[in-house]
Design a protein around this motif. Structure first.
Motif, mmCIF file in Angstrom:
data_model
loop_
_atom_site.group_PDB
_atom_site.id
_atom_site.type_symbol
_atom_site.label_atom_id
_atom_site.label_comp_id
_atom_site.label_asym_id
_atom_site.label_seq_id
_atom_site.Cartn_x
_atom_site.Cartn_y
_atom_site.Cartn_z
ATOM 1 N N VAL A 1 0.839 -1.197 0.000
ATOM 2 C CA VAL A 1 0.000 0.000 0.000
ATOM 3 C C VAL A 1 0.877 1.251 0.000
ATOM 4 C CG1 VAL A 1 -1.628 1.344 1.391
ATOM 5 C CG2 VAL A 1 -2.021 -1.091 1.013
ATOM 6 N N PHE A 2 1.924 1.255 0.811
ATOM 7 C CA PHE A 2 2.832 2.403 0.850
ATOM 8 C C PHE A 2 3.475 2.636 -0.517
ATOM 9 C CE2 PHE A 2 7.149 4.050 1.382
ATOM 10 C CZ PHE A 2 6.862 5.280 1.951
ATOM 11 N N VAL A 3 3.931 1.572 -1.146
ATOM 12 C CA VAL A 3 4.565 1.711 -2.461
ATOM 13 C C VAL A 3 3.556 2.235 -3.474
ATOM 14 C CG1 VAL A 3 5.573 0.402 -4.374
ATOM 15 C CG2 VAL A 3 6.387 0.024 -2.055
ATOM 16 N N LEU A 4 2.328 1.715 -3.450
ATOM 17 C CA LEU A 4 1.312 2.187 -4.394
ATOM 18 C C LEU A 4 0.978 3.659 -4.164
ATOM 19 C CD1 LEU A 4 -1.065 -0.897 -4.558
ATOM 20 C CD2 LEU A 4 0.506 -0.075 -6.319
ATOM 21 N N VAL A 5 0.904 4.079 -2.917
ATOM 22 C CA VAL A 5 0.642 5.491 -2.619
ATOM 23 C C VAL A 5 1.789 6.362 -3.135
ATOM 24 C CG1 VAL A 5 0.465 7.163 -0.733
ATOM 25 C CG2 VAL A 5 -0.897 5.076 -0.671
ATOM 26 N N GLY B 1 1.603 6.654 -6.835
ATOM 27 C CA GLY B 1 0.548 7.595 -7.200
ATOM 28 C C GLY B 1 0.983 9.041 -7.032
ATOM 29 N N ILE B 2 1.665 9.333 -5.932
ATOM 30 C CA ILE B 2 2.146 10.705 -5.695
ATOM 31 C C ILE B 2 3.157 11.122 -6.754
ATOM 32 C CG2 ILE B 2 3.524 12.130 -4.124
ATOM 33 C CD1 ILE B 2 2.156 10.610 -1.808
ATOM 34 N N VAL B 3 4.105 10.263 -7.035
ATOM 35 C CA VAL B 3 5.128 10.592 -8.029
ATOM 36 C C VAL B 3 4.501 10.726 -9.416
ATOM 37 C CG1 VAL B 3 7.188 9.723 -9.200
ATOM 38 C CG2 VAL B 3 7.031 9.613 -6.715
ATOM 39 N N ALA B 4 3.583 9.828 -9.761
ATOM 40 C CA ALA B 4 2.930 9.912 -11.070
ATOM 41 C C ALA B 4 2.098 11.189 -11.166
ATOM 42 C CB ALA B 4 2.054 8.685 -11.295
ATOM 43 N N GLY B 5 1.406 11.545 -10.085
ATOM 44 C CA GLY B 5 0.618 12.776 -10.088
ATOM 45 C C GLY B 5 1.494 14.008 -10.244
ATOM 46 N N LEU B 6 2.588 14.055 -9.514
ATOM 47 C CA LEU B 6 3.507 15.191 -9.651
ATOM 48 C C LEU B 6 4.118 15.238 -11.045
ATOM 49 C CD1 LEU B 6 5.341 15.160 -6.210
ATOM 50 C CD2 LEU B 6 3.802 16.914 -7.081
ATOM 51 N N ASP B 7 4.451 14.091 -11.600
ATOM 52 C CA ASP B 7 5.016 14.036 -12.945
ATOM 53 C C ASP B 7 4.018 14.572 -13.961
ATOM 54 O OD1 ASP B 7 6.938 13.293 -14.955
ATOM 55 O OD2 ASP B 7 5.658 11.562 -15.402
ATOM 56 N N TRP B 8 2.764 14.138 -13.847
ATOM 57 C CA TRP B 8 1.728 14.610 -14.770
ATOM 58 C C TRP B 8 1.508 16.118 -14.620
ATOM 59 C CZ3 TRP B 8 -3.080 16.814 -13.985
ATOM 60 C CH2 TRP B 8 -3.869 16.932 -15.110
#
Length: 83
Positions: A58-62, A65-72
């Protein structure tokens, strides 16, 4: 050393280091030491292991998600500026 007490000669530690530095551990002794250390380990139960694994996933998935969101978001910002 800072941990030495007054009155103790500092040469004793150096003599011990010299004696242990010249002696090699045999492979059989090394394996026995590894087995002895592994017996000291407190192994998790199956439920603890499942719990730890799920928490890690769960921590890795979160974080993904944060890194992908910031990248986008940064990509959209760069396209808006230089687009």
């Amino acid at each position: 050393m800072a941990t030495e007490m007054r009155g103790e000669p500092a040469t004793e530690d150096k003599d011990k280091e010299k004696k242990s530095a010249g002696k090699r551990t045999s492979p059989a002794l090394f394996v026995r030491q590894i087995i002895a250390e592994l017996r000291k380990v407190i192994w998790p139960t199956r439920s603890e292991l499942i719990n730890y694994t799920l928490v890690s996933l769960v921590f890795v998935l979160v974080m993904v998600g944060i890194v992908a969101g910031l990248d986008w978001a940064l990509q959209q910002g760069i396209f808006a500026i230089f687009g």
